[in-house]
Enzyme design. Sequence first.
Site, PDB file in Angstrom:
ATOM      1  CG  HIS A  64       9.500 -15.924 -58.289  1.00  0.00           C
ATOM      2  ND1 HIS A  64      10.819 -15.689 -57.986  1.00  0.00           N
ATOM      3  CD2 HIS A  64       9.509 -16.549 -59.495  1.00  0.00           C
ATOM      4  CE1 HIS A  64      11.600 -16.129 -58.960  1.00  0.00           C
ATOM      5  NE2 HIS A  64      10.820 -16.668 -59.889  1.00  0.00           N
ATOM      6  CG  HIS A 120      10.182 -21.125 -61.332  1.00  0.00           C
ATOM      7  ND1 HIS A 120      11.470 -21.426 -61.750  1.00  0.00           N
ATOM      8  CD2 HIS A 120      10.117 -19.775 -61.268  1.00  0.00           C
ATOM      9  CE1 HIS A 120      12.149 -20.295 -61.923  1.00  0.00           C
ATOM     10  NE2 HIS A 120      11.352 -19.281 -61.639  1.00  0.00           N
ATOM     11  CG  ASP A 126      13.938 -16.168 -61.775  1.00  0.00           C
ATOM     12  OD1 ASP A 126      13.018 -15.335 -61.783  1.00  0.00           O
ATOM     13  OD2 ASP A 126      13.750 -17.398 -61.884  1.00  0.00           O
ATOM     14  CB  CYS A 141      13.901  -3.156 -76.704  1.00  0.00           C
ATOM     15  SG  CYS A 141      12.537  -2.036 -76.278  1.00  0.00           S
ATOM     16  CG  HIS A 146      12.009  -2.261 -80.870  1.00  0.00           C
ATOM     17  ND1 HIS A 146      12.336  -3.156 -79.872  1.00  0.00           N
ATOM     18  CD2 HIS A 146      12.872  -2.509 -81.895  1.00  0.00           C
ATOM     19  CE1 HIS A 146      13.344  -3.918 -80.271  1.00  0.00           C
ATOM     20  NE2 HIS A 146      13.688  -3.538 -81.499  1.00  0.00           N
ATOM     21  CG  HIS A 184      16.954  -5.080 -82.315  1.00  0.00           C
ATOM     22  ND1 HIS A 184      15.749  -5.054 -82.966  1.00  0.00           N
ATOM     23  CD2 HIS A 184      17.681  -6.065 -82.926  1.00  0.00           C
ATOM     24  CE1 HIS A 184      15.741  -5.944 -83.936  1.00  0.00           C
ATOM     25  NE2 HIS A 184      16.902  -6.574 -83.932  1.00  0.00           N
TER      26      HIS A 184
END
Length: 256
Positions: free
Chosen positions: A69, A71, A82, A134, A205, A217
């Site tokens: 990929h 950037h 990554d 989360c 969440h 969290h």
Amino acid sequence: MKPKTEKAIHAHVLEQYPREACGVIVVRRGRERYIPCQNLASTPDEHFVLSPRDLAEAEDQGDVTAIVHSHPDVPARPSEADRVGCERSELLWVIVSVMPGTPSPVVADTQVIEPNGYEAPLVGRSWAHGVLDCWALCRDWYARECGVLLPDPPRADGWWDDGASDLYGDDAMRSAGFRRVDLKDIAIGDLILMQVRSKNLVPNHAAVYIGDGLILHHMADRLSSRDVYGGYWQEVTRSVWRLSNPTPFTTVTGQP
């Protein structure tokens, strides 16, 4: 990486700029080939989601040896997402930086990373939906604290606003090994599901209660953190779940 493969990658990342390009390198009968794939991310200038269909078709054409990929506008230095993605894939990752140029963009540098056992910290990790979010944080906590590997369902960006999805439904929680408990009986290691501005009106969440009135969290576009479980977080709580066969917990903090 063969020069022909590198040339094909460069052509693809330049053509896709300023979007993040993505693809895979496959080997068949000793020959290497780059296969471009579609980036399904809702914000393709910021991250990539490699099309599962394109990946499946690439796997039919040979052995996938690397994920590629780009950037756009930043160096090829691997992000935390990554590094985590590389570990999950168990493959090499090729990252290509594309920078603005005159009269057209140019390939600046390339970095190749490989799985090396990296684990993102529990506190202070960056946000990348589907990789470092989360649910990923909760999965990592349960894996590290009690050796339980929770499911990792695919989750599209903004699934909580698509009018249908409910990834944290009761059936999903029970199939993952949880049973519902009352909030008044909350204990260390319980999973808390909350509804935060969800147009689907479903929990979107997840947090882990780590004792001493704290939760662990990870909110969107923030670093993961420990916060006091009260006020707003209790107001948006929809249910609390406990592992049916938990391993005794030896920590109340979830060490990073």
